[in-house]
Design an enzyme around this catalytic site. Structure first.
Site, PDB file in Angstrom:
ATOM      1  N   GLY A 232      30.576  40.847  38.908  1.00 13.83           N
ATOM      2  CA  GLY A 232      31.780  40.140  39.324  1.00 13.83           C
ATOM      3  C   GLY A 232      31.555  39.318  40.570  1.00 13.83           C
ATOM      4  O   GLY A 232      30.596  39.534  41.322  1.00 13.83           O
ATOM      5  N   GLU A 233      32.443  38.347  40.757  1.00 18.03           N
ATOM      6  CA  GLU A 233      32.371  37.525  41.953  1.00 18.03           C
ATOM      7  C   GLU A 233      33.767  36.992  42.249  1.00 18.03           C
ATOM      8  O   GLU A 233      34.463  36.521  41.357  1.00 18.03           O
ATOM      9  CB  GLU A 233      31.395  36.355  41.776  1.00 18.03           C
ATOM     10  CG  GLU A 233      31.150  35.587  43.047  1.00 18.03           C
ATOM     11  CD  GLU A 233      29.922  34.691  42.952  1.00 18.03           C
ATOM     12  OE1 GLU A 233      29.505  34.171  43.998  1.00 18.03           O
ATOM     13  OE2 GLU A 233      29.392  34.519  41.840  1.00 18.03           O
ATOM     14  N   GLY A 234      34.202  37.120  43.488  1.00 17.46           N
ATOM     15  CA  GLY A 234      35.528  36.669  43.871  1.00 17.46           C
ATOM     16  C   GLY A 234      35.499  35.969  45.209  1.00 17.46           C
ATOM     17  O   GLY A 234      34.424  35.652  45.746  1.00 17.46           O
TER      18      GLY A 234
ATOM     19  N   LYS B 250      29.480  45.835  46.585  1.00 19.63           N
ATOM     20  CA  LYS B 250      30.181  44.595  46.892  1.00 19.63           C
ATOM     21  C   LYS B 250      29.550  43.980  48.140  1.00 19.63           C
ATOM     22  O   LYS B 250      29.550  44.587  49.206  1.00 19.63           O
ATOM     23  CB  LYS B 250      31.666  44.875  47.123  1.00 19.63           C
ATOM     24  CG  LYS B 250      32.495  43.641  47.427  1.00 19.63           C
ATOM     25  CD  LYS B 250      33.968  44.010  47.565  1.00 19.63           C
ATOM     26  CE  LYS B 250      34.831  42.797  47.861  1.00 19.63           C
ATOM     27  NZ  LYS B 250      36.270  43.164  47.982  1.00 19.63           N
TER      28      LYS B 250
ATOM     29  N   ASP C 193      47.788  42.723  47.576  1.00 20.26           N
ATOM     30  CA  ASP C 193      47.157  42.003  46.462  1.00 20.26           C
ATOM     31  C   ASP C 193      47.053  42.895  45.224  1.00 20.26           C
ATOM     32  O   ASP C 193      46.013  42.949  44.567  1.00 20.26           O
ATOM     33  CB  ASP C 193      45.775  41.483  46.864  1.00 20.26           C
ATOM     34  CG  ASP C 193      45.287  40.355  45.948  1.00 20.26           C
ATOM     35  OD1 ASP C 193      46.127  39.774  45.215  1.00 20.26           O
ATOM     36  OD2 ASP C 193      44.076  40.057  45.963  1.00 20.26           O
TER      37      ASP C 193
END
Length: 307
Positions: A16-18, A38, A131
């Site tokens: 994943g990447e955010g 992360k 969030d």
């Protein structure tokens, strides 16, 4: 990366990447477990200390709840810090997007209960997440849900008159006071988001999916009806309330919004959370005391007692 960290974790793949960093799947050679690492930057692109990184670590260090991701390890690397968590193979987002994965009513209730218990704990120690959304709710192979990504989390006090940025939470889950530009808000913004997530599980599509903040507000007003001062006295004082004008709406009934199989108890939970006035939204503790959960827990206990 330090030599000790390099020796302990064997990287397997990017998962994943955010906005706040890249996530890698790795094998912990010390414990034999799969973990998620992360990678976050200590500085922004402008060279300043990254507040999101500091806030995430600070918030996670305060949390000790089985429905919140535990920070297992932290170590420096060449770009900043690496945060180590248990590996969770699914997100609620990925499950909702996969039509081949059924979401039974009992699973929806279980996920919602775990989410509420996690948020209840979080709010009890003075943290608001800011969030809550399906992509930040991780699920393991045993259907245990945990709240993740505390990059926007803030430690708050009910007794302090603090201002916060309204530019938090993903748009589809952003409370109306935030959409109207309020900088004076509290944990009720998380409760609105939970209501939107719960409704999305029931419908398999988002409750409010605006492409802009204006469209988001228009969709909220279409369903809830135009806000009025009797129900929400503070609305006139919101920074952007008088800057945005919409046609009057009577709103829609929840029965028309949800599938015919949705129960009265499920609708009561949505209605208690998706309220304009943050003071009228259910707290996590209040939500968990609704018949929707109490009756379920009673039925489970009765079935167990037969054996």
């Amino acid at each position: 990366m330090t030599d000790s960290a390099s020796a302990r974790y064997k990287y397997l793949q990017k998962i994943g990447e955010g906005v706040h960093g890249m996530v890698l799947k790795a094998h912990d050679l010390t414990t034999g477990k799969e973990v998620a690492i992360k990678k976050v930057s200590l500085r922004t692109k402008h060279g300043e200390i990254s507040l999101s990184t500091v806030r995430e670590i600070k918030a996670l260090q305060h949390c000790d709840c089985k429905y919140i991701m535990s920070l297992l390890d932290v170590f420096p690397d060449m770009t900043g810090l690496s945060l180590v968590f248990d590996y969770m193979p699914h997100t609620l987002y990925s499950i909702l997007k996969n039509d081949s994965i059924p979401l039974s009513r009992s699973i929806i209730r279980s996920y919602t209960s775990m989410l509420l218990h996690g948020v209840k704990y979080m709010h009890s120690i003075g943290i608001m997440h800011r969030d809550i959304k399906p992509a930040n709710l991780l699920i393991d192979d045993n259907d245990v849900l945990k709240i993740a990504d505390f990059g926007l989390a803030r430690i708050y006090s009910q007794n302090e008159d603090k201002s916060y940025s309204p530019q938090v939470a993903s748009r589809w889950y952003r409370a109306p006071e935030l959409l109207y530009g309020s900088s004076k808000y509290g944990p009720a913004v998380d409760m609105w988001a939970i209501g939107c997530v719960f409704a999305e599980m029931l419908r398999r599509v988002p409750l409010f999916n605006g492409n802009t903040d204006i469209e988001q507000l228009a969709l909220v007003i279409k369903i809830l009806g135009s806000p009025n001062q009797k129900d929400w006295p503070e609305m006139d004082s919101l920074p952007d309330f008088k800057k945005i004008h919409f046609s009057h709406s009577k709103g829609e009934s929840w029965q028309n919004i949800f599938p015919t199989c949705t129960t009265a108890n499920e609708i009561a939970l949505v209605d208690g959370l998706v309220q304009y006035n943050p003071r009228k939204r259910l707290t996590a503790a209040e939500a968990l005391n609704l018949d929707y959960f109490i009756q379920y827990d009673s039925d489970v206990l009765k079935s167990i007692s037969k054996f």
